[in-house]
Design a protein around this motif. Structure first.
Motif, mmCIF file in Angstrom:
data_model
loop_
_atom_site.group_PDB
_atom_site.id
_atom_site.type_symbol
_atom_site.label_atom_id
_atom_site.label_comp_id
_atom_site.label_asym_id
_atom_site.label_seq_id
_atom_site.Cartn_x
_atom_site.Cartn_y
_atom_site.Cartn_z
ATOM 1 N N THR A 66 0.818 -1.151 -0.016
ATOM 2 C CA THR A 66 0.071 0.013 0.048
ATOM 3 C C THR A 66 0.652 1.185 0.044
ATOM 4 O O THR A 66 2.321 1.161 0.249
ATOM 5 C CB THR A 66 -0.876 0.113 1.264
ATOM 6 N N LEU A 67 0.179 2.348 -0.220
ATOM 7 C CA LEU A 67 0.976 3.792 -0.122
ATOM 8 C C LEU A 67 1.614 3.744 1.327
ATOM 9 O O LEU A 67 2.617 4.189 1.386
ATOM 10 C CB LEU A 67 -0.014 4.776 -0.408
ATOM 11 N N LEU A 68 0.901 3.489 2.297
ATOM 12 C CA LEU A 68 1.251 3.609 3.585
ATOM 13 C C LEU A 68 2.523 2.614 3.943
ATOM 14 O O LEU A 68 3.689 2.897 4.386
ATOM 15 C CB LEU A 68 0.265 3.110 4.479
ATOM 16 N N MET A 69 2.628 1.346 3.122
ATOM 17 C CA MET A 69 3.639 0.232 3.415
ATOM 18 C C MET A 69 4.826 1.129 2.704
ATOM 19 O O MET A 69 5.819 0.958 3.193
ATOM 20 C CB MET A 69 3.331 -1.023 2.900
ATOM 21 N N LEU A 70 4.820 1.451 1.631
ATOM 22 C CA LEU A 70 5.730 2.062 0.894
ATOM 23 C C LEU A 70 6.423 3.380 1.806
ATOM 24 O O LEU A 70 7.681 3.543 1.708
ATOM 25 C CB LEU A 70 5.455 2.644 -0.546
ATOM 26 N N ALA A 71 5.491 4.142 2.199
ATOM 27 C CA ALA A 71 5.951 5.396 2.932
ATOM 28 C C ALA A 71 6.993 4.737 4.247
ATOM 29 O O ALA A 71 7.857 5.537 4.502
ATOM 30 C CB ALA A 71 4.769 6.148 3.229
#
Length: 135
Positions: free
Chosen positions: A47-52
């Protein structure tokens, strides 16, 4: 012409969103606020959160969590954002995710198992203290 999948323009746009997350670029939030799914995932389930989180961008992680991102969502390899942050020893991201209620025992390996594997006793202690399953 095959109309069953996303077109090249949509795929390129999604790649730009993932690049913004990796870079910690808070312009991503404007796109999320405009309708990009906060739990948008790449081909590997990140997810976007995982990548961030994996790229150590605590302010962006906090902002995505505040917008409803699933802080415990596992990628296709069974890894959680918290485990990714532990792997990178990103203490500020770990603190943010724990403060938002992330589960230290979620995933395989879990964040707690990851901290122990890498001998990070300080993070392991913080994770253990926040994990209701290890008390």
């Amino acid at each position: 012409m095959d109309d069953t999948g996303p077109d090249a323009e949509a795929i390129e746009f999604a790649h730009r969103m993932f690049d913004l997350a990796r870079a910690g670029d808070e312009r991503l939030l404007g796109y999320v606020d405009a309708g990009v799914p906060v739990d948008l995932t790449d081909a590997k389930g990140n997810t976007l959160l995982m990548l961030a989180a994996y790229h150590e961008h605590a302010p962006l992680v906090a902002a995505l969590a505040a917008r409803g991102a699933d802080i415990d969502r596992l990628n296709d390899r069974g890894q959680s954002p918290l485990a990714g942050a532990v792997f990178k020893s990103a203490s500020d991201v770990v603190d943010m995710l724990l403060g938002a209620g992330a589960d230290p025992s979620r995933g395989q390996p879990s964040a707690l198992e990851t901290a122990r594997f890498f001998g990070n006793d300080e993070l392991a202690g913080r994770l253990r203290n926040s994990d209701p399953n290890s008390r």
